[in-house]
Design a protein around this motif. Structure first.
Motif, short mmCIF file in Angstrom:
data_model
loop_
_atom_site.label_atom_id
_atom_site.label_comp_id
_atom_site.label_asym_id
_atom_site.label_seq_id
_atom_site.Cartn_x
_atom_site.Cartn_y
_atom_site.Cartn_z
N LEU A 18 15.05 5.89 0.45
CA LEU A 18 15.78 4.64 1.26
C LEU A 18 15.44 3.55 0.49
N CYS A 19 14.24 3.30 -0.22
CA CYS A 19 13.85 2.09 -0.34
C CYS A 19 12.83 2.01 -1.63
N LEU A 20 12.98 0.80 -2.56
CA LEU A 20 12.52 0.75 -3.83
C LEU A 20 12.03 -0.82 -3.97
N THR A 21 10.81 -1.03 -4.53
CA THR A 21 10.42 -2.36 -4.70
C THR A 21 9.66 -2.43 -6.02
N PRO A 22 9.67 -3.44 -6.78
CA PRO A 22 8.89 -3.93 -7.71
C PRO A 22 7.52 -4.22 -7.37
N VAL A 23 6.30 -3.93 -8.05
CA VAL A 23 5.17 -4.38 -7.65
C VAL A 23 4.86 -5.71 -8.25
N ALA A 24 4.96 -6.64 -7.21
CA ALA A 24 5.03 -8.03 -7.46
C ALA A 24 3.66 -8.69 -8.09
N GLY A 25 2.52 -8.22 -7.55
CA GLY A 25 1.45 -8.86 -7.82
C GLY A 25 0.58 -8.35 -9.12
N ASP A 26 1.42 -7.61 -9.77
CA ASP A 26 0.95 -7.14 -11.17
C ASP A 26 1.76 -7.66 -12.42
N THR A 27 1.35 -8.74 -12.96
CA THR A 27 1.92 -9.31 -14.17
C THR A 27 1.79 -8.61 -15.32
N GLN A 28 0.78 -7.74 -15.70
CA GLN A 28 0.67 -7.07 -16.88
C GLN A 28 1.03 -5.83 -17.04
N ARG A 29 1.81 -5.08 -15.77
CA ARG A 29 2.19 -3.91 -15.92
C ARG A 29 3.57 -3.99 -15.46
N CYS A 30 4.61 -2.90 -15.81
CA CYS A 30 5.82 -2.62 -15.60
C CYS A 30 5.96 -1.46 -14.23
N ARG A 31 5.74 -1.74 -13.06
CA ARG A 31 5.58 -0.76 -12.05
C ARG A 31 6.33 -1.08 -10.78
N PHE A 32 6.62 0.00 -10.17
CA PHE A 32 7.66 -0.17 -8.96
C PHE A 32 7.11 0.84 -7.94
N ALA A 33 7.33 0.81 -6.64
CA ALA A 33 7.13 1.62 -5.73
C ALA A 33 8.18 2.00 -4.88
N LEU A 34 8.39 3.41 -4.44
CA LEU A 34 9.68 3.69 -3.50
C LEU A 34 8.80 4.56 -2.55
N GLY A 35 9.50 4.76 -1.26
CA GLY A 35 9.39 5.56 -0.17
C GLY A 35 10.26 6.46 0.19
N THR A 36 9.76 7.82 0.65
CA THR A 36 10.81 8.76 1.01
C THR A 36 10.60 8.67 2.64
N LEU A 37 11.93 9.32 3.21
CA LEU A 37 11.92 9.23 4.54
C LEU A 37 11.37 10.24 5.22
N GLY A 38 11.05 11.26 4.61
CA GLY A 38 10.28 12.19 5.42
C GLY A 38 11.03 12.94 6.47
N ILE A 39 12.22 13.23 6.22
CA ILE A 39 13.02 14.01 7.71
C ILE A 39 12.57 15.30 8.08
N THR A 40 12.19 16.12 6.94
CA THR A 40 11.93 17.49 7.31
C THR A 40 10.51 17.78 6.52
N GLU A 41 10.01 16.94 5.87
CA GLU A 41 8.85 17.04 5.26
C GLU A 41 7.91 15.71 5.17
N PRO A 42 6.59 15.68 4.85
CA PRO A 42 5.77 14.50 5.00
C PRO A 42 6.32 13.51 4.06
N SER A 43 6.25 12.42 4.39
CA SER A 43 6.75 11.24 3.42
C SER A 43 5.77 10.78 2.30
N GLU A 44 6.19 10.14 1.50
CA GLU A 44 5.48 9.75 0.44
C GLU A 44 5.67 8.62 -0.21
N ILE A 45 4.86 7.79 -0.74
CA ILE A 45 5.01 6.46 -1.69
C ILE A 45 4.66 6.75 -2.90
N HIS A 46 5.63 6.72 -3.91
CA HIS A 46 5.44 6.69 -5.27
C HIS A 46 5.11 5.55 -6.24
#
Length: 206
Positions: A18-46
């Motif tokens: 459901l959600c995606l965000t750029p990594v705001a505090g890192d000005t040297q790398r191009c990174r983002f984080a996404l989170g899973t809802l975890g309806i039938t399985e453990p949730s994750e942050i990638h």
């Protein structure tokens, strides 16, 4: 899973997200984080890293204890996120840390699954009629503040060590507002927040 299509890349994930965000505090790398809802399985942050020199994607997967409805990267620390959890837990919002994040490019040895570290819980009173659905961190590096949005209110939190303190609350019912859909910080004014409800956008001096 990475899929290359010409000059573009697709990061595939098998779990509902459901959600995606750029990594705001890192000005040297191009990174983002996404989170899973975890309806039938453990949730994750990638945590996903795009290496423009190598034209490739790499990621680290972090286990989380509950499903994630929204998240926001903190400008003051690139390893921290404010996470809005699903309705099945006692702590709806928390500040978490992603440990062992490499400063340089990610590699296959970084891809081993790890666990999210909880730093501070943002406890919403049980009388709150609606659960949060969004969170927005202040864009300033020196203003450690986040606004947590629900249909009925916007709660502003300030992060210190090691706790979080609620400083302001905007109530929809007390201001003749429809359900609050979103909020955004002014990019330069430290204490100005805008909210959107129905057909109105309102600015608030906190």
């Amino acid at each position: 899973m990475e899929v290359s299509r010409g000059a573009s890349h697709v990061y595939g994930i098998e779990r509902h997200t459901l959600c995606l965000t750029p990594v705001a505090g890192d000005t040297q790398r191009c990174r983002f984080a996404l989170g899973t809802l975890g309806i039938t399985e453990p949730s994750e942050i990638h945590l996903v890293d795009f290496d423009s020199d190598e034209n490739s994607l790499a990621s680290i997967v972090y286990k989380h204890t509950c499903g994630i409805r929204a998240l926001a990267s903190t400008p003051w620390d690139s390893s921290q996120l404010v996470v809005v959890n699903n309705a099945s837990v006692d702590v709806p919002v928390e500040l978490v840390r992603l440990n062992n994040v490499p400063e340089g490019p990610m590699s296959s040895r970084d891809a081993l699954e790890q666990s999210v570290e909880s730093i501070a819980a943002l406890e919403t009173p049980s009388a709150e009629p609606q659960l949060p659905h969004a969170v927005v961190c202040h864009p300033s590096l020196y203003n450690k503040t986040a606004a947590v949005v629900s249909s009925s209110s916007v709660r502003v939190w300030e992060f210190g060590a090691p706790t979080a303190t609620q400083t302001h609350t905007i109530w929809a019912s007390r201001n003749s507002m429809d359900d609050i859909e979103a909020a955004a910080w002014h990019p330069t004014a430290a204490a100005q927040l805008s909210t959107a409800d129905g057909t109105c956008v309102r600015s608030w001096d906190l």
